[in-house]
Write an enzyme that holds these catalytic residues in place. Structure first.
Site, PDB file in Angstrom:
ATOM      1  N   LYS A 108      -2.032   8.450 -11.478  1.00 56.04           N
ATOM      2  CA  LYS A 108      -3.169   7.655 -10.975  1.00 56.04           C
ATOM      3  C   LYS A 108      -2.676   6.459 -10.156  1.00 56.04           C
ATOM      4  CE  LYS A 108      -5.183   4.394 -13.627  1.00 56.04           C
ATOM      5  NZ  LYS A 108      -5.404   3.099 -12.984  1.00 56.04           N
ATOM      6  N   ASN A 109      -1.665   5.767 -10.675  1.00 51.45           N
ATOM      7  CA  ASN A 109      -1.233   4.527 -10.025  1.00 51.45           C
ATOM      8  C   ASN A 109      -0.478   4.753  -8.715  1.00 51.45           C
ATOM      9  OD1 ASN A 109      -2.469   3.118 -12.016  1.00 51.45           O
ATOM     10  ND2 ASN A 109      -0.589   2.325 -12.969  1.00 51.45           N
ATOM     11  N   CYS A 146     -10.661  -9.305 -16.074  1.00 50.88           N
ATOM     12  CA  CYS A 146     -10.942  -8.036 -16.724  1.00 50.88           C
ATOM     13  C   CYS A 146     -10.452  -8.126 -18.154  1.00 50.88           C
ATOM     14  CB  CYS A 146     -10.310  -6.870 -15.987  1.00 50.88           C
ATOM     15  SG  CYS A 146      -8.570  -6.728 -16.233  1.00 50.88           S
ATOM     16  N   ARG A 187      -5.645 -11.896 -14.425  1.00 48.15           N
ATOM     17  CA  ARG A 187      -5.142 -11.076 -13.319  1.00 48.15           C
ATOM     18  C   ARG A 187      -5.411 -11.683 -11.938  1.00 48.15           C
ATOM     19  NH1 ARG A 187      -5.840  -4.776 -14.688  1.00 48.15           N
ATOM     20  NH2 ARG A 187      -3.984  -4.620 -13.427  1.00 48.15           N
ATOM     21  N   ASP A 247       1.947  -0.507 -19.617  1.00 50.35           N
ATOM     22  CA  ASP A 247       0.916   0.532 -19.741  1.00 50.35           C
ATOM     23  C   ASP A 247       1.178   1.492 -20.905  1.00 50.35           C
ATOM     24  OD1 ASP A 247      -0.480  -0.543 -17.669  1.00 50.35           O
ATOM     25  OD2 ASP A 247       0.062   0.980 -16.190  1.00 50.35           O
ATOM     26  N   ARG A 264     -11.226   7.004 -16.676  1.00 52.11           N
ATOM     27  CA  ARG A 264     -10.679   6.395 -15.467  1.00 52.11           C
ATOM     28  C   ARG A 264      -9.240   6.846 -15.245  1.00 52.11           C
ATOM     29  NH1 ARG A 264     -10.146   0.711 -16.129  1.00 52.11           N
ATOM     30  NH2 ARG A 264      -8.969   1.141 -14.249  1.00 52.11           N
TER      31      ARG A 264
HETATM   32  C1  UD1 Z   1      -0.404  -2.280 -11.696  1.00 51.56           C
HETATM   33  C2  UD1 Z   1      -0.943  -1.049 -12.394  1.00 51.56           C
HETATM   34  C3  UD1 Z   1      -1.226  -1.341 -13.865  1.00 51.56           C
HETATM   35  C4  UD1 Z   1       0.028  -1.910 -14.529  1.00 51.56           C
HETATM   36  C5  UD1 Z   1       0.582  -3.081 -13.743  1.00 51.56           C
HETATM   37  C6  UD1 Z   1       1.922  -3.577 -14.275  1.00 51.56           C
HETATM   38  C7  UD1 Z   1      -2.112   0.199 -10.674  1.00 51.56           C
HETATM   39  C8  UD1 Z   1      -3.412   0.687 -10.140  1.00 51.56           C
HETATM   40  N1  UD1 Z   1      -2.164  -0.630 -11.724  1.00 51.56           N
HETATM   41  O1  UD1 Z   1      -1.417  -3.279 -11.777  1.00 51.56           O
HETATM   42  O2  UD1 Z   1      -1.611  -0.127 -14.495  1.00 51.56           O
HETATM   43  O3  UD1 Z   1      -0.302  -2.338 -15.831  1.00 51.56           O
HETATM   44  O4  UD1 Z   1       0.785  -2.715 -12.358  1.00 51.56           O
HETATM   45  O5  UD1 Z   1       2.858  -2.557 -14.285  1.00 51.56           O
HETATM   46  O6  UD1 Z   1      -1.065   0.549 -10.177  1.00 51.56           O
HETATM   47  N2  UD1 Z   1       0.113 -11.336 -10.739  1.00 51.56           N
HETATM   48  C9  UD1 Z   1      -0.050 -12.613 -10.261  1.00 51.56           C
HETATM   49  N3  UD1 Z   1      -0.570 -12.780  -9.008  1.00 51.56           N
HETATM   50  C10 UD1 Z   1      -0.912 -11.719  -8.217  1.00 51.56           C
HETATM   51  C11 UD1 Z   1      -0.734 -10.409  -8.706  1.00 51.56           C
HETATM   52  C12 UD1 Z   1      -0.208 -10.253  -9.975  1.00 51.56           C
HETATM   53  O7  UD1 Z   1       0.257 -13.583 -10.962  1.00 51.56           O
HETATM   54  O8  UD1 Z   1      -1.370 -11.943  -7.097  1.00 51.56           O
HETATM   55  C13 UD1 Z   1       0.671 -11.130 -12.089  1.00 51.56           C
HETATM   56  C14 UD1 Z   1      -0.273 -10.394 -13.034  1.00 51.56           C
HETATM   57  O9  UD1 Z   1      -1.223 -11.267 -13.618  1.00 51.56           O
HETATM   58  C15 UD1 Z   1       0.707  -9.837 -14.052  1.00 51.56           C
HETATM   59  C16 UD1 Z   1       1.932  -9.512 -13.196  1.00 51.56           C
HETATM   60  O10 UD1 Z   1       1.791 -10.262 -11.996  1.00 51.56           O
HETATM   61  O11 UD1 Z   1       1.067 -10.844 -14.968  1.00 51.56           O
HETATM   62  C17 UD1 Z   1       2.084  -8.054 -12.853  1.00 51.56           C
HETATM   63  O12 UD1 Z   1       0.852  -7.559 -12.352  1.00 51.56           O
HETATM   64  P1  UD1 Z   1       0.805  -6.453 -11.206  1.00 51.56           P
HETATM   65  O13 UD1 Z   1       2.113  -5.716 -11.191  1.00 51.56           O
HETATM   66  O14 UD1 Z   1       0.346  -7.070  -9.947  1.00 51.56           O
HETATM   67  O15 UD1 Z   1      -0.338  -5.482 -11.752  1.00 51.56           O
HETATM   68  P2  UD1 Z   1      -1.301  -4.585 -10.866  1.00 51.56           P
HETATM   69  O16 UD1 Z   1      -0.645  -4.246  -9.587  1.00 51.56           O
HETATM   70  O17 UD1 Z   1      -2.654  -5.194 -10.841  1.00 51.56           O
END
Ligand code: UD1
Length: 429
Positions: free
Chosen positions: A22-23, A126, A131, A316, A408
């Site tokens: 999915k990711n 969420c 996030r 995850d 999902r």
């Molecule tokens: C993706 C995955 C999710 C997984 C996560 C971490 C998808 C669709 N989702 O989510 O399943 O749990 O990676 O492996 O691929 N952060 C910030 N600022 C930002 C963006 C992120 O501080 O602008 C922080 C987040 O709060 C978190 C960390 O960075 O603490 C990692 O998050 P991130 O890798 O960005 O998660 P997603 O890409 O949303």
């Protein structure tokens, strides 16, 4: 609202086909916004998030068609999507869409890169924490976009196009790395992304972008160098197997004490997790066509682990590991370092008789002799599947509510587990 009913206590035995990730599928679909030509994606999983994203992309002007099954193809082979965006008809991603699926926020970068503007709703909080999206925004600013936040929307403008630059990411983020890559491939000049995420799904997307004509070096490392191009082209790409689904079913087999073959799984996509499972006493054999997981007779040992970006133990799989450790000998320590508040499953697992103490970002899980079925509620995608794992081991009936979270991200879960002997059914209402 659908519920899932499990009567636990059966060992899992058999073969489980592993779906496309999915990711990876979601950002790959979003990459279709970067070109006028057709992007063909094979092995796309049948998931609610995929269908929703297809609708969202349709609003932007992407024509999405799903190819019919070819002769000899099994349902487990995944779908083939053809995505073509000759013209972008709308550069706005509204709140109603982005609020339903966070990853749809990721249309921001390709829309700005191709059209010079985008208006995308902020995703909001969420169940697993606040996030933020600050890294996505600073990335686009580094590449020359002007960003304004107004009325809950990100307004991004780059009327003369984006320009390559150094993009040092303050934190490892999968989404921000996708975002930076998709912006940089159409920017003028060179971009250097530092501290990039190395998750296999990021690698898969980068490899697909290369097939589309992008020039990217350092794929799989934390430094990515990109030479922007004026145009990208159509391509064909096969989505990699889902490592989170793989790890989930491995733990389901481990908790029931059965033996399953995870057909199509790639061990090198989750080395950290497989190593950890081996240390609990689970037998894992990596084969060219999949992974065999068995626990024949022996007990499970407690572990101490913290979640980390790839190649560490994935956040995850944290909820699923906690479910497994509920039945291990001794006390396990599971520390969540990626997301705050990602322990919603703990109180539901307690309803099944689990003994878990939360101390800040760490769950102390003391194994019990047996779990007992109960009514529980799914709170997010990974939490809901941890309840399934625990329900498979619990004596008696477990009924899980709010399973739309599960739909999902897990394709045909009751069918896949049912084929291996689990007593599991969906109760539709
Ligand atoms: C993706 C995955 C999710 C997984 C996560 C971490 C998808 C669709 N989702 O989510 O399943 O749990 O990676 O492996 O691929 N952060 C910030 N600022 C930002 C963006 C992120 O501080 O602008 C922080 C987040 O709060 C978190 C960390 O960075 O603490 C990692 O998050 P991130 O890798 O960005 O998660 P997603 O890409 O949303």
């Amino acid at each position: 609202m659908d519920r899932i009913r499990i009567v636990g206590g059966e060992r899992l035995n058999g073969t489980i086909p592993i779906s496309g990730a999915k990711n990876a599928a979601l950002p790959l679909m979003i990459a279709s916004l970067l070109t006028r030509e057709t992007l063909t994606l094979n092995n796309v999983p049948r998931l609610a998030d995929v269908s929703l994203l297809a609708r969202i992309l349709g609003n932007h002007g992407v024509d999405v068609t799903i190819a019919g099954k070819k002769a000899g193809q099994r349902t487990s082979d995944g779908q083939t999507f053809r995505l073509t965006a000759p013209d972008i008809v709308d550069t706005t991603a509204p709140y109603e869409m982005v609020a339903r699926m966070r990853a749809s926020f990721w249309v921001l970068a390709p829309l700005v890169a191709r059209c010079g503007k985008a208006k995308v709703s902020l995703p909001g909080g969420c169940a697993i924490g606040t996030r933020p999206v600050d890294l996505h925004l600073t990335t686009l600013e580094a590449l020359g976009a002007e960003i304004e936040l107004e009325g809950g929307y990100v307004h991004a403008r780059a009327p003369r196009g984006l320009t390559g630059n150094r993009v040092p990411l303050a934190k490892v983020s999968v989404g921000a790395t996708h975002n930076a890559l998709m912006a940089a491939v159409l920017a003028r000049g060179e971009t250097l992304i530092e501290n990039a995420a190395r998750e296999p799904e990021v690698v898969d997307v980068a490899n697909c972008l290369v097939k589309m004509g992008a020039r990217i070096e350092g794929i799989g490392s934390s430094t990515l160098w990109i030479q922007g191009r004026e145009t990208l082209y159509g391509a064909e790409h096969t989505v990699l197997p889902d490592r989170i689904e793989t790890g989930t079913y491995a733990m389901a087999a481990a908790i029931t004490g059965g033996e399953v073959f995870l057909d199509g799984a790639h061990g090198d996509l989750l080395q950290g997790a497989l190593q950890l499972l081996r240390s609990t006493g689970v037998e894992i054999e990596e084969k060219p066509t999949g992974i065999r997981v068995a626990r024949n007779g022996g007990g499970l040992s407690a572990v101490s682990v913290e979640t980390q970006p790839f190649p560490g133990f994935p956040t995850d799989l944290q909820a699923q590991l906690i479910a497994l450790m509920c039945m291990a000998k001794g006390t396990s320590e599971v520390r969540e370092t990626i997301f705050e508040n990602r322990f919603m499953h703990v109180q539901e697992l307690a309803r099944l008789g689990a003994r878990i103490d939360l101390k800040g970002d760490t769950a102390l899980v003391t194994g019990v002799a047996g779990l007992r079925g109960a009514q529980v509620m799914a709170t997010d995608l990974r939490a809901s599947v941890s309840l399934i794992i625990a329900g498979l081991a619990a004596q008696g009936e477990t009924v899980i509510g709010r399973v739309y979270h599960l739909d999902r991200g897990f394709e045909r879960i009751e069918e896949k587990l049912g084929q291996c002997g689990a007593h599991i059914e969906r109760l539709s209402s």
